[in-house]
Design a protein around this motif. Structure first.
Motif, PDB file in Angstrom:
ATOM      1  N   ARG A   3      32.494 -86.661 -54.208  1.00 60.86           N
ATOM      2  CA  ARG A   3      33.312 -86.238 -55.322  1.00 60.86           C
ATOM      3  C   ARG A   3      32.640 -85.048 -55.991  1.00 60.86           C
ATOM      4  NH1 ARG A   3      35.298 -89.169 -60.927  1.00 60.86           N
ATOM      5  NH2 ARG A   3      33.130 -88.816 -61.524  1.00 60.86           N
TER       6      ARG A   3
ATOM      7  N   SER B 140      32.577 -82.263 -59.026  1.00 64.09           N
ATOM      8  CA  SER B 140      32.969 -82.111 -60.418  1.00 64.09           C
ATOM      9  C   SER B 140      32.824 -80.656 -60.821  1.00 64.09           C
ATOM     10  CB  SER B 140      32.102 -82.981 -61.331  1.00 64.09           C
ATOM     11  OG  SER B 140      32.214 -84.345 -61.009  1.00 64.09           O
TER      12      SER B 140
ATOM     13  N   TYR C  49      38.005 -82.614 -61.019  1.00 58.94           N
ATOM     14  CA  TYR C  49      37.339 -83.301 -59.927  1.00 58.94           C
ATOM     15  C   TYR C  49      38.038 -83.012 -58.599  1.00 58.94           C
ATOM     16  CZ  TYR C  49      35.689 -86.063 -63.894  1.00 58.94           C
ATOM     17  OH  TYR C  49      35.141 -86.457 -65.098  1.00 58.94           O
TER      18      TYR C  49
ATOM     19  N   GLN D 294      38.018 -85.296 -55.231  1.00 60.04           N
ATOM     20  CA  GLN D 294      37.589 -86.439 -54.442  1.00 60.04           C
ATOM     21  C   GLN D 294      37.880 -86.124 -52.980  1.00 60.04           C
ATOM     22  OE1 GLN D 294      36.060 -89.429 -55.335  1.00 60.04           O
ATOM     23  NE2 GLN D 294      35.922 -89.745 -53.120  1.00 60.04           N
TER      24      GLN D 294
END
Length: 124
Positions: free
Chosen positions: A19, A21, A80, A82
């Motif tokens: 993930r 950020s 984000y 993912q």
């Protein structure tokens, strides 16, 4: 104006997840369209995903559709990415980008603000 700082990259094996950020400065974060792009060595920067200011709509490159998910938390000034079921061809430097008025979300030139990038390496 907004400043963007990506994090979360690393070295993983094929099939793993990561993930990413991207933390943003500024009080108007919620007004920005946000995008993720990537650039592999010797290749042009390419679109990965984008999300509208409210998060109501998301857009993905065909190569990541169904595996990657973009989301945003306007309270935390963070977007984000993912990434699931990673493949070696996902190896690249990943950049987040922001713009107030971007309308062609997949076009890098639409975005005024960019982060410094975070490296993602997927081994086979």
């Amino acid at each position: 104006q907004v400043q963007l700082v990506e994090s979360g990259g690393g070295l993983v094996q094929a099939g793993d997840s990561l993930r990413l950020s991207c933390a943003a400065s500024g009080r108007t974060f919620s007004r920005y369209v946000l995008g993720w792009f990537r650039q592999a060595p010797g290749k042009e920067r390419e679109f990965v995903a984008a999300i509208t200011s409210t998060g109501a709509r998301t857009y993905y490159a065909n190569s990541v559709k169904g595996r990657f998910t973009i989301s945003r938390d306007n309270a935390k000034n963070t977007v984000y990415l993912q990434m699931n079921s990673l493949k070696p061809e996902d190896t690249a430097v990943y950049y987040c980008a922001a713009d107030l008025v971007a309308s062609i979300y997949g076009r890098a030139s639409e975005y005024d603000y960019w982060g410094q990038g975070t490296q993602v390496t997927v081994s086979s």
